[in-house]
Design a protein around this motif. Structure first.
Motif: not given
Length: 230
Positions: A9, A25, A97-98, A100, A102, A133, A137
């Motif tokens: 992803h 995060a 990435q895990q 959330g 980018n 963020y 994506q």
């Protein structure tokens, strides 16, 4: 999201929303960076709310927008610095990435003077990773085939673990998506009986960084207990 899903992803993102990284995060990233620094001896640092590094014409040329957070890949000057930064930087990228977030690997479109004050004597900034963020994506890119980047001994079938490792390696970000690497199953064994695998660069821009990233992806896909590096 497991690590393989994170590899699938994760795509380069250059435009970011104007919102701070969530506290949970941020703490998870700092813990990951601290672990990577302990393992590697690098001096990787997380920089938050600092938009100047990506401001002005160079960043505009690279089509970045809204970048206020980044990871500075720093370490003692050595022949192995760039590969180590690739390997451990990608560990942090996959963790992001895990969580959330980018990311985007960055070299030329960054004002390095904003990091110089963070360097200790004998250290060098290899490159940075934009973080936040994303407004989207990102998108996937065409990749080479397994046969184009790897070999196994003649008349041997590709072991399942080796195929999985190469598939993971093909998901690795490389400079300009050049994928200039080779992964070879040598047909030899290590002293403890593990299959020996050789990884090599075919040159190109930032090839040592790419090699570190690809090495990590192969290990994650194949499983470190399945083989040994030559």
């Amino acid at each position: 999201m497991d690590l393989f899903e994170a590899m699938e992803h994760r795509h380069a993102v250059r435009s970011y929303e104007d919102r701070p990284i969530a506290p949970e995060a941020r703490e998870a990233l700092l813990a990951c960076i601290a672990q990577c620094n302990r393992e590697s001896g690098l001096h990787i640092q997380l920089v938050l709310d600092e938009p100047r590094g990506f401001g002005g014409l160079p960043a505009h040329y690279g089509k970045f927008s809204g970048v206020k957070n980044y990871i500075a890949l720093i370490g003692k000057k050595s022949p192995n610095l760039e590969e180590a930064c690739g390997y451990y930087g990608e560990k942090i990228v996959l963790r992001a990435q895990q969580l959330g977030l980018n990311t985007c690997w960055v070299a030329l479109t960054f004002k390095k003077r904003f990091v110089r004050k963070m360097l200790e004597p004998g250290e060098k900034l290899a490159l940075v990773i934009a973080l936040g963020y994303g407004e989207d994506q990102g998108r996937s890119h065409k990749t080479k085939s397994i046969e184009e980047v790897s070999t196994v001994p003649q008349n041997e079938e590709i072991p399942t673990w080796f195929r999985a490792g190469v598939e993971a390696a093909l998901l690795a970000p490389t400079a300009m998506n050049q994928q200039k690497f080779r992964i070879d199953l040598t047909g030899e064994k290590s002293s403890d009986g593990k299959a020996l695998v050789r990884i090599s660069s075919l040159g190109g821009a930032y090839s040592d960084v790419d090699l570190g990233i690809v090495r990590l992806h192969f290990e994650l896909g194949a499983g470190k207990d399945s083989f040994a590096w030559e």
